[in-house]
Design an enzyme around this catalytic site. Structure first.
Site, PDB file in Angstrom:
ATOM      1  N   THR A  31       4.078   1.808   6.070  1.00 26.21           N
ATOM      2  CA  THR A  31       3.736   1.220   7.368  1.00 26.21           C
ATOM      3  C   THR A  31       5.010   1.008   8.181  1.00 26.21           C
ATOM      4  OG1 THR A  31       1.979   0.059   6.177  1.00 26.21           O
ATOM      5  CG2 THR A  31       2.295  -0.538   8.478  1.00 26.21           C
ATOM      6  N   GLU A 103      13.842  -7.472   0.602  1.00 27.56           N
ATOM      7  CA  GLU A 103      12.904  -7.902   1.653  1.00 27.56           C
ATOM      8  C   GLU A 103      12.942  -9.421   1.810  1.00 27.56           C
ATOM      9  OE1 GLU A 103       9.673  -4.252   1.285  1.00 27.56           O
ATOM     10  OE2 GLU A 103       9.321  -6.077   0.160  1.00 27.56           O
TER      11      GLU A 103
END
Ligand SMILES: O=C(CO)[C@H](O)[C@H](O)COP(=O)(O)O
Length: 219
Positions: A31, A103
């Site tokens: 994505t 992340e």
């Protein structure tokens, strides 16, 4: 629309959250790949991005977007990333792409976490997606036993070494009803580098792509 088209849709929708003229935090995954491509095509000018993986770094660089080291920034206004699962409170499971540690580090620098996901990622309770946990390799057997004690079946992700030299356990059989407590708890286990529950670093906003277009969830 199929899942790939929904990813492209939310990737484009995330452009509304890019702070022009400011450094951006960029996550990892298919994505996010769509988002990076949309960003490059948009003409929005940013001085650079802090990337959460070698994969995203390469894609950003390919588009001529400057990649900065995390140590070069003290704060990011926005971090944009995908998720494997997100619940109605903005709590997430992440790490399907094995980038969870970086992340979380980049998310920690950011004021706002913008999650981009197709509608299949929205769940009632976290845990149906095998929970990724980055570990120190030596701890694999002991951590497998610890997960078994709480009803989880941990499996080493074969052939995967993270950008940090860690291994990934994928844990099935969990129902994570209290993500904050779960994250606190598992993070204390020796050998755990990062657990893929993002509760302390939950989404601020989720752009969810479905048959009716993009829904914006705010948390
Ligand atoms: O956490 C991640 C990578 O570590 C990704 O955000 C997550 O796996 C979703 O990926 P995709 O956008 O490919 O469905």
């Amino acid at each position: 629309m199929n899942q790939d088209q929904l990813k492209q849709l939310v990737g484009r929708a995330a452009l509304d959250y890019v702070p022009a003229g400011q450094i951006l935090g960029v996550g990892t995954g298919s994505t996010v790949d769509c988002f990076i491509d949309a960003l490059a095509a948009s003409g929005i000018q940013i001085p650079g991005a802090v990337s959460s993986s070698e994969r995203s770094t390469q894609r950003l660089a390919k588009h001529g977007i400057k990649v900065l080291d995390a140590a070069e920034v003290t704060r990011l206004a926005v971090y944009i990333d995908g998720a494997d699962e997100i619940d109605g409170r903005g709590f997430m499971v992440k790490g399907g792409g094995a980038a969870l540690t970086r992340e979380k580090i980049v998310a920690d620098l950011a004021d706002q976490f913008v999650c981009i996901a197709d509608a299949s990622k929205l769940v009632q309770t976290l845990g149906a997606f095998p929970l990724p946990v980055e570990i120190i390799p030596m701890a694999a057997a002991q951590l497998t036993r610890r997960f078994a004690e709480i009803g989880g079946k941990a499996q080493l992700r074969g052939g995967v070494v993270t950008d940090n030299g860690g291994h990934i356990l994928d844990v099935t059989g969990l129902s994570i009803t209290d993500p904050l407590a779960f994250e606190n708890d598992v993070n204390q286990w020796p050998g755990v580098v990062t657990v893929g529950v993002f509760a302390h670093h939950k989404a601020s906003v989720c752009l969810l792509g479905g048959a009716d277009g993009v829904k914006t969830l705010k948390f």
